[in-house]
Scaffold this motif. Structure first.
Motif, PDB file in Angstrom:
ATOM      1  N   MET A  28      -7.130  22.083  41.054  1.00 58.86           N
ATOM      2  CA  MET A  28      -7.016  20.775  40.790  1.00 58.86           C
ATOM      3  C   MET A  28      -6.435  20.415  39.725  1.00 58.86           C
ATOM      4  SD  MET A  28     -10.493  18.396  40.203  1.00 58.86           S
ATOM      5  CE  MET A  28     -10.937  18.985  38.834  1.00 58.86           C
ATOM      6  N   VAL A  29      -5.467  19.476  39.824  1.00 61.06           N
ATOM      7  CA  VAL A  29      -4.550  19.177  38.732  1.00 61.06           C
ATOM      8  C   VAL A  29      -5.409  17.848  37.813  1.00 61.06           C
ATOM      9  CG1 VAL A  29      -2.507  17.889  38.142  1.00 61.06           C
ATOM     10  CG2 VAL A  29      -2.506  19.501  40.188  1.00 61.06           C
ATOM     11  N   VAL A  30      -5.391  18.181  36.601  1.00 59.87           N
ATOM     12  CA  VAL A  30      -6.073  17.067  35.734  1.00 59.87           C
ATOM     13  C   VAL A  30      -5.160  16.426  35.051  1.00 59.87           C
ATOM     14  CG1 VAL A  30      -7.819  16.970  34.027  1.00 59.87           C
ATOM     15  CG2 VAL A  30      -7.918  18.807  35.789  1.00 59.87           C
ATOM     16  N   GLY A  31      -4.434  16.977  33.960  1.00 62.88           N
ATOM     17  CA  GLY A  31      -3.554  16.142  33.162  1.00 62.88           C
ATOM     18  C   GLY A  31      -4.291  15.388  32.068  1.00 62.88           C
ATOM     19  N   GLU A  32      -5.158  15.795  31.531  1.00 64.46           N
ATOM     20  CA  GLU A  32      -5.820  14.732  30.646  1.00 64.46           C
ATOM     21  C   GLU A  32      -5.971  15.607  29.140  1.00 64.46           C
ATOM     22  OE1 GLU A  32      -9.946  13.806  31.675  1.00 64.46           O
ATOM     23  OE2 GLU A  32      -9.333  13.338  33.849  1.00 64.46           O
ATOM     24  N   CYS A  33      -5.915  14.737  28.342  1.00 63.55           N
ATOM     25  CA  CYS A  33      -5.827  15.371  26.802  1.00 63.55           C
ATOM     26  C   CYS A  33      -7.092  15.977  26.436  1.00 63.55           C
ATOM     27  CB  CYS A  33      -5.545  14.185  25.713  1.00 63.55           C
ATOM     28  SG  CYS A  33      -3.922  13.481  25.923  1.00 63.55           S
ATOM     29  N   VAL A  34      -7.142  16.958  25.831  1.00 59.41           N
ATOM     30  CA  VAL A  34      -8.475  17.643  25.438  1.00 59.41           C
ATOM     31  C   VAL A  34      -8.214  17.726  23.879  1.00 59.41           C
ATOM     32  CG1 VAL A  34      -8.932  18.698  27.621  1.00 59.41           C
ATOM     33  CG2 VAL A  34      -7.667  19.836  26.190  1.00 59.41           C
ATOM     34  N   ASP A  35      -9.547  18.018  23.295  1.00 58.63           N
ATOM     35  CA  ASP A  35      -9.481  18.589  21.917  1.00 58.63           C
ATOM     36  C   ASP A  35      -9.710  20.209  21.898  1.00 58.63           C
ATOM     37  OD1 ASP A  35      -9.415  16.228  20.697  1.00 58.63           O
ATOM     38  OD2 ASP A  35     -11.648  15.835  21.044  1.00 58.63           O
ATOM     39  N   VAL A  36      -9.069  20.943  21.158  1.00 61.64           N
ATOM     40  CA  VAL A  36      -8.961  22.476  21.305  1.00 61.64           C
ATOM     41  C   VAL A  36      -9.263  23.111  20.013  1.00 61.64           C
ATOM     42  CG1 VAL A  36      -7.657  24.300  22.040  1.00 61.64           C
ATOM     43  CG2 VAL A  36      -7.360  22.199  23.109  1.00 61.64           C
ATOM     44  N   TRP A  37     -10.119  24.093  19.964  1.00 63.87           N
ATOM     45  CA  TRP A  37     -10.277  24.873  18.699  1.00 63.87           C
ATOM     46  C   TRP A  37      -9.477  26.145  18.739  1.00 63.87           C
ATOM     47  CZ3 TRP A  37     -14.046  22.660  21.649  1.00 63.87           C
ATOM     48  CH2 TRP A  37     -14.733  21.504  21.071  1.00 63.87           C
ATOM     49  N   THR A  38      -8.672  26.483  17.857  1.00 70.75           N
ATOM     50  CA  THR A  38      -7.905  27.695  17.863  1.00 70.75           C
ATOM     51  C   THR A  38      -8.134  28.429  16.549  1.00 70.75           C
ATOM     52  OG1 THR A  38      -6.239  26.311  16.628  1.00 70.75           O
ATOM     53  CG2 THR A  38      -5.929  26.146  18.796  1.00 70.75           C
ATOM     54  N   THR A  39      -7.326  29.629  16.826  1.00 66.65           N
ATOM     55  CA  THR A  39      -7.454  30.499  15.810  1.00 66.65           C
ATOM     56  C   THR A  39      -6.343  30.042  14.914  1.00 66.65           C
ATOM     57  OG1 THR A  39      -5.781  32.114  16.697  1.00 66.65           O
ATOM     58  CG2 THR A  39      -8.195  32.444  17.333  1.00 66.65           C
ATOM     59  N   PRO A  40      -6.418  30.834  13.717  1.00 66.44           N
ATOM     60  CA  PRO A  40      -5.478  30.405  12.567  1.00 66.44           C
ATOM     61  C   PRO A  40      -4.012  30.488  13.212  1.00 66.44           C
ATOM     62  CG  PRO A  40      -7.095  31.675  11.489  1.00 66.44           C
ATOM     63  CD  PRO A  40      -7.418  31.831  13.072  1.00 66.44           C
ATOM     64  N   ALA A  41      -4.068  31.594  14.230  1.00 64.52           N
ATOM     65  CA  ALA A  41      -2.508  32.013  14.886  1.00 64.52           C
ATOM     66  C   ALA A  41      -2.275  30.650  15.745  1.00 64.52           C
ATOM     67  CB  ALA A  41      -2.524  33.251  15.367  1.00 64.52           C
ATOM     68  N   GLY A  42      -3.133  30.127  16.355  1.00 69.13           N
ATOM     69  CA  GLY A  42      -2.953  28.919  17.319  1.00 69.13           C
ATOM     70  C   GLY A  42      -3.434  29.516  18.521  1.00 69.13           C
ATOM     71  N   SER A  43      -3.961  30.419  18.824  1.00 61.81           N
ATOM     72  CA  SER A  43      -4.445  30.978  20.240  1.00 61.81           C
ATOM     73  C   SER A  43      -5.801  29.913  20.252  1.00 61.81           C
ATOM     74  CB  SER A  43      -4.895  32.319  20.204  1.00 61.81           C
ATOM     75  OG  SER A  43      -5.496  32.741  21.288  1.00 61.81           O
ATOM     76  N   PRO A  44      -6.118  29.472  21.696  1.00 62.05           N
ATOM     77  CA  PRO A  44      -7.342  28.575  21.822  1.00 62.05           C
ATOM     78  C   PRO A  44      -8.703  29.513  21.852  1.00 62.05           C
ATOM     79  CG  PRO A  44      -5.811  28.577  23.835  1.00 62.05           C
ATOM     80  CD  PRO A  44      -5.285  29.440  22.774  1.00 62.05           C
ATOM     81  N   LEU A  45      -9.507  29.085  21.359  1.00 59.04           N
ATOM     82  CA  LEU A  45     -10.669  29.733  21.285  1.00 59.04           C
ATOM     83  C   LEU A  45     -11.975  28.806  22.401  1.00 59.04           C
ATOM     84  CD1 LEU A  45     -11.402  29.947  17.527  1.00 59.04           C
ATOM     85  CD2 LEU A  45     -11.236  32.007  19.165  1.00 59.04           C
ATOM     86  N   GLY A  46     -11.620  27.493  22.686  1.00 51.52           N
ATOM     87  CA  GLY A  46     -12.453  26.675  23.159  1.00 51.52           C
ATOM     88  C   GLY A  46     -11.997  25.402  23.321  1.00 51.52           C
TER      89      GLY A  46
END
Length: 94
Positions: free
Chosen positions: A1-19
């Motif tokens: 399913m294509v969404v295309g919506e903005c989301v808030d992302v939590w990342t590691t210090p290196a920039g990898s997403p956590l959630g």
């Protein structure tokens, strides 16, 4: 399913997403994410790409991750895109 919506992302210090948070749900990863790059549909965004301005115009950073919604047990696969200013939930794969 294509969404295309903005989301808030939590990342590691290196920039990898956590959630991430999407609509009313908070999603947490259950596996390590996979990072890759894909070509942007520049032809739909602008008439032409100027010569010599760099690959960043043509490439989009994509993170594929498996996550569960807080309070639910079913895992789903999501693709998040990231550019300099924002994260987007691009697609839900499963």
């Amino acid at each position: 399913m294509v969404v295309g919506e903005c989301v808030d992302v939590w990342t590691t210090p290196a920039g990898s997403p956590l959630g991430f948070q999407w609509r009313s749900g908070r999603y947490r990863m259950t596996e390590l994410p996979m990072r890759f790059f894909t070509r942007r549909p520049w032809w739909a965004e602008q008439d032409r790409v100027n010569k010599g301005i760099g690959a960043q115009v043509l490439e989009t950073e994509v993170w594929r991750l498996t996550a569960t919604r807080r309070g639910r047990s079913a895992e789903r696969v999501f693709e998040l895109t990231h550019d300099d200013s924002q994260w987007r939930l691009a697609r839900i794969l499963g």
